[in-house]
Design an enzyme around this catalytic site. Structure first.
Site, PDB file in Angstrom:
ATOM      1  N   GLY A 289       0.789  -1.236   0.000  1.00  0.00           N
ATOM      2  CA  GLY A 289       0.000   0.000   0.000  1.00  0.00           C
ATOM      3  C   GLY A 289       0.814   1.275   0.000  1.00  0.00           C
ATOM      4  O   GLY A 289       0.312   2.338   0.342  1.00  0.00           O
TER       5      GLY A 289
ATOM      6  N   TYR B  48     -17.586  10.381   3.789  1.00  0.00           N
ATOM      7  CA  TYR B  48     -16.847   9.117   3.856  1.00  0.00           C
ATOM      8  C   TYR B  48     -17.699   7.957   3.344  1.00  0.00           C
ATOM      9  O   TYR B  48     -17.181   6.994   2.790  1.00  0.00           O
ATOM     10  CB  TYR B  48     -16.344   8.883   5.285  1.00  0.00           C
ATOM     11  CG  TYR B  48     -15.115   8.007   5.348  1.00  0.00           C
ATOM     12  CD1 TYR B  48     -13.953   8.337   4.655  1.00  0.00           C
ATOM     13  CD2 TYR B  48     -15.111   6.834   6.103  1.00  0.00           C
ATOM     14  CE1 TYR B  48     -12.827   7.537   4.713  1.00  0.00           C
ATOM     15  CE2 TYR B  48     -13.978   6.028   6.172  1.00  0.00           C
ATOM     16  CZ  TYR B  48     -12.837   6.390   5.472  1.00  0.00           C
ATOM     17  OH  TYR B  48     -11.743   5.584   5.537  1.00  0.00           O
TER      18      TYR B  48
ATOM     19  N   LYS C 207     -15.005   0.293   6.222  1.00  0.00           N
ATOM     20  CA  LYS C 207     -14.088   0.272   7.371  1.00  0.00           C
ATOM     21  C   LYS C 207     -14.735  -0.432   8.570  1.00  0.00           C
ATOM     22  O   LYS C 207     -14.041  -1.089   9.353  1.00  0.00           O
ATOM     23  CB  LYS C 207     -13.635   1.686   7.750  1.00  0.00           C
ATOM     24  CG  LYS C 207     -12.728   2.362   6.715  1.00  0.00           C
ATOM     25  CD  LYS C 207     -11.428   1.605   6.451  1.00  0.00           C
ATOM     26  CE  LYS C 207     -10.420   2.453   5.681  1.00  0.00           C
ATOM     27  NZ  LYS C 207      -9.250   1.659   5.207  1.00  0.00           N
TER      28      LYS C 207
ATOM     29  N   ILE D 180      -4.931  12.350   7.277  1.00  0.00           N
ATOM     30  CA  ILE D 180      -3.597  12.737   6.815  1.00  0.00           C
ATOM     31  C   ILE D 180      -3.696  12.972   5.312  1.00  0.00           C
ATOM     32  O   ILE D 180      -4.324  12.179   4.606  1.00  0.00           O
ATOM     33  CB  ILE D 180      -2.568  11.617   7.085  1.00  0.00           C
ATOM     34  CG1 ILE D 180      -2.469  11.317   8.586  1.00  0.00           C
ATOM     35  CG2 ILE D 180      -1.198  11.990   6.504  1.00  0.00           C
ATOM     36  CD1 ILE D 180      -1.579  10.119   8.920  1.00  0.00           C
TER      37      ILE D 180
ATOM     38  N   LEU E 294      -2.481  10.598  -1.113  1.00  0.00           N
ATOM     39  CA  LEU E 294      -3.137  10.461  -2.416  1.00  0.00           C
ATOM     40  C   LEU E 294      -4.580   9.961  -2.249  1.00  0.00           C
ATOM     41  O   LEU E 294      -5.517  10.518  -2.831  1.00  0.00           O
ATOM     42  CB  LEU E 294      -2.325   9.466  -3.250  1.00  0.00           C
ATOM     43  CG  LEU E 294      -2.514   9.460  -4.754  1.00  0.00           C
ATOM     44  CD1 LEU E 294      -2.209  10.833  -5.333  1.00  0.00           C
ATOM     45  CD2 LEU E 294      -1.585   8.414  -5.373  1.00  0.00           C
TER      46      LEU E 294
HETATM   47  O1  0WD Z   1      -6.426  10.254   6.203  1.00  0.00           O
HETATM   48  C1  0WD Z   1      -5.952   9.233   5.745  1.00  0.00           C
HETATM   49  N1  0WD Z   1      -5.091   9.286   4.751  1.00  0.00           N
HETATM   50  C2  0WD Z   1      -6.339   7.914   6.336  1.00  0.00           C
HETATM   51  C3  0WD Z   1      -6.116   6.755   5.649  1.00  0.00           C
HETATM   52  C4  0WD Z   1      -6.983   7.921   7.660  1.00  0.00           C
HETATM   53  C5  0WD Z   1      -7.290   6.607   8.158  1.00  0.00           C
HETATM   54  C6  0WD Z   1      -7.064   5.475   7.417  1.00  0.00           C
HETATM   55  N2  0WD Z   1      -6.482   5.558   6.175  1.00  0.00           N
HETATM   56  C7  0WD Z   1      -6.244   4.306   5.446  1.00  0.00           C
HETATM   57  C8  0WD Z   1      -6.761   4.233   4.041  1.00  0.00           C
HETATM   58  O2  0WD Z   1      -8.151   4.008   3.996  1.00  0.00           O
HETATM   59  C9  0WD Z   1      -5.987   3.033   3.532  1.00  0.00           C
HETATM   60  O3  0WD Z   1      -6.580   1.832   4.007  1.00  0.00           O
HETATM   61  O4  0WD Z   1      -4.872   4.075   5.328  1.00  0.00           O
HETATM   62  C10 0WD Z   1      -4.633   3.201   4.239  1.00  0.00           C
HETATM   63  C11 0WD Z   1      -3.522   3.782   3.390  1.00  0.00           C
HETATM   64  O5  0WD Z   1      -3.984   4.949   2.743  1.00  0.00           O
HETATM   65  P1  0WD Z   1      -3.138   6.274   2.508  1.00  0.00           P
HETATM   66  O6  0WD Z   1      -1.766   6.092   2.976  1.00  0.00           O
HETATM   67  O7  0WD Z   1      -3.949   7.398   3.008  1.00  0.00           O
HETATM   68  O8  0WD Z   1      -3.213   6.417   0.924  1.00  0.00           O
HETATM   69  P2  0WD Z   1      -2.235   6.144  -0.316  1.00  0.00           P
HETATM   70  O9  0WD Z   1      -0.888   6.683  -0.072  1.00  0.00           O
HETATM   71  O10 0WD Z   1      -2.968   6.647  -1.520  1.00  0.00           O
HETATM   72  O11 0WD Z   1      -2.142   4.561  -0.366  1.00  0.00           O
HETATM   73  C12 0WD Z   1      -3.238   3.714  -0.592  1.00  0.00           C
HETATM   74  C13 0WD Z   1      -2.864   2.751  -1.680  1.00  0.00           C
HETATM   75  C14 0WD Z   1      -3.180   3.088  -3.116  1.00  0.00           C
HETATM   76  O12 0WD Z   1      -2.857   4.243  -3.543  1.00  0.00           O
HETATM   77  P3  0WD Z   1      -3.831   4.989  -4.663  1.00  0.00           P
HETATM   78  O13 0WD Z   1      -3.949   6.353  -4.072  1.00  0.00           O
HETATM   79  O14 0WD Z   1      -3.050   4.880  -5.900  1.00  0.00           O
HETATM   80  O15 0WD Z   1      -5.180   4.298  -4.734  1.00  0.00           O
HETATM   81  O16 0WD Z   1      -3.610   1.580  -1.688  1.00  0.00           O
HETATM   82  C15 0WD Z   1      -3.204   0.877  -2.844  1.00  0.00           C
HETATM   83  C16 0WD Z   1      -2.582   1.858  -3.781  1.00  0.00           C
HETATM   84  O17 0WD Z   1      -1.209   1.741  -3.798  1.00  0.00           O
HETATM   85  N3  0WD Z   1      -4.286   0.259  -3.566  1.00  0.00           N
HETATM   86  C17 0WD Z   1      -4.198  -0.982  -4.021  1.00  0.00           C
HETATM   87  N4  0WD Z   1      -3.230  -1.911  -3.888  1.00  0.00           N
HETATM   88  C18 0WD Z   1      -3.427  -3.082  -4.489  1.00  0.00           C
HETATM   89  N5  0WD Z   1      -4.541  -3.393  -5.181  1.00  0.00           N
HETATM   90  C19 0WD Z   1      -5.388  -1.215  -4.723  1.00  0.00           C
HETATM   91  C20 0WD Z   1      -5.543  -2.480  -5.324  1.00  0.00           C
HETATM   92  N6  0WD Z   1      -6.614  -2.805  -6.049  1.00  0.00           N
HETATM   93  N7  0WD Z   1      -6.157  -0.105  -4.674  1.00  0.00           N
HETATM   94  C21 0WD Z   1      -5.474   0.793  -3.952  1.00  0.00           C
END
Ligand code: 0WD
Length: 254
Positions: free
Chosen positions: A13, A155, A162, A191, A194
């Protein structure tokens, strides 16, 4: 510290250096863990490879959790490299941006199913493969958000997902506990990543948290990373099935 010395794990991720998974990977590597990373598609590969180099991590391939063959391939590569693993980090979620605004009631069947598959079932799919490699016990960690517990503006279907993810943490903890595998989640405060940029009015949500959280600020990926390190390490050996809030305390007032 050597908190993670001798431990090896897979982190899924990372999209870029703002990803929460990157915060956790950095903390685990600094504590002595050996790490393997996946990327989703060639565009992200170019971002993940230099990050992997920064922490001496191995890149074990493309993984799109909607394609089970790519999950199998990544675990086959990890098994070939290491034979066993001690931890996994699942930081993956997706929903159609058009439905992360407006009303939950308007969610389509297609997007509901896709959101659940990528954001909920994928953690179980990964746990199935990881269980086989956690021959000395282990720690599994996923990421959730307060929208699972309370209705948060925009959300929507992700909040429903979730809630299901948090329930699956509890069921997995029971299923895997007898093998000394622990399963936990971090409920992170908002946070700017992307994925978060797809959520309607996200800047307003950040500001709202700064005003209202007990610590009067938002959290960083490094802070989530340090709690991740605790949950992946033996310091948390008595903790499973738990949702740990790393949100500057927002959940006690929100
Ligand atoms: O405020 C926030 N950013 C919060 C995020 C608050 C609380 C929880 N979260 C969670 C998110 O829901 C997620 O479960 O943290 C987790 C990580 O998210 P992140 O760090 O905020 O986001 P990001 O850096 O975009 O990483 C998530 C990644 C995807 O990135 P993009 O933006 O390209 O969708 O999840 C991966 C991908 O790399 N991802 C997948 N990996 C494999 N197969 C897939 C998939 N089909 N879809 C998304």
């Amino acid at each position: 510290t050597g908190l993670m010395a001798g431990k090896r794990g897979l982190v899924m991720g990372i999209a870029n250096n703002r990803s929460i998974a990157w915060g956790i990977a950095k903390a685990a590597a600094a504590a002595g863990a050996e790490i393997a990373l996946t990327y989703q598609g060639d565009a992200l590969r170019k971002r993940v490879e230099p990050l992997a180099a920064e922490i001496g991590a191995k890149v074990v391939g493309h993984c799109d959790v909607t394609d089970a063959a790519t999950i199998d391939a990544v675990f086959a590569e990890v098994e070939r490299l290491w034979g066993k693993i001690d931890f996994i980090v699942h930081a993956i979620a997706f929903s159609d941006k058009d439905q992360l605004t407006g009303r939950y009631v308007d969610t389509t069947e297609d997007n509901f199913a896709k959101t659940m598959l990528i954001s909920v079932y994928s953690f179980t799919a990964v746990a199935q493969r990881a269980e086989k490699l956690m021959t000395d016990g282990g720690s599994m960690l996923t990421l959730t958000y307060y929208g699972a517990e309370k209705v948060m503006p925009h959300y929507n279907v992700m909040g429903v997902a979730k809630a299901a993810l948090e329930a699956s943490v509890r069921y997995l903890a029971v299923d895997l506990g007898s093998r000394a595998i622990r399963v936990n989640a971090i409920s992170a405060g908002p946070i700017k990543t992307l994925a978060a940029s797809g959520i309607g009015d996200f800047r307003y949500i950040l500001r709202w948290n700064e005003y209202n959280a007990p610590l009067k600020r938002t959290v960083t990926i490094e802070e989530v990373g340090d709690t991740g390190l605790f949950l992946l390490s033996d310091l948390s050996r008595g903790v499973t099935g738990e949702i740990t809030h790393v949100d500057a305390g927002y959940h006690v007032v929100g």
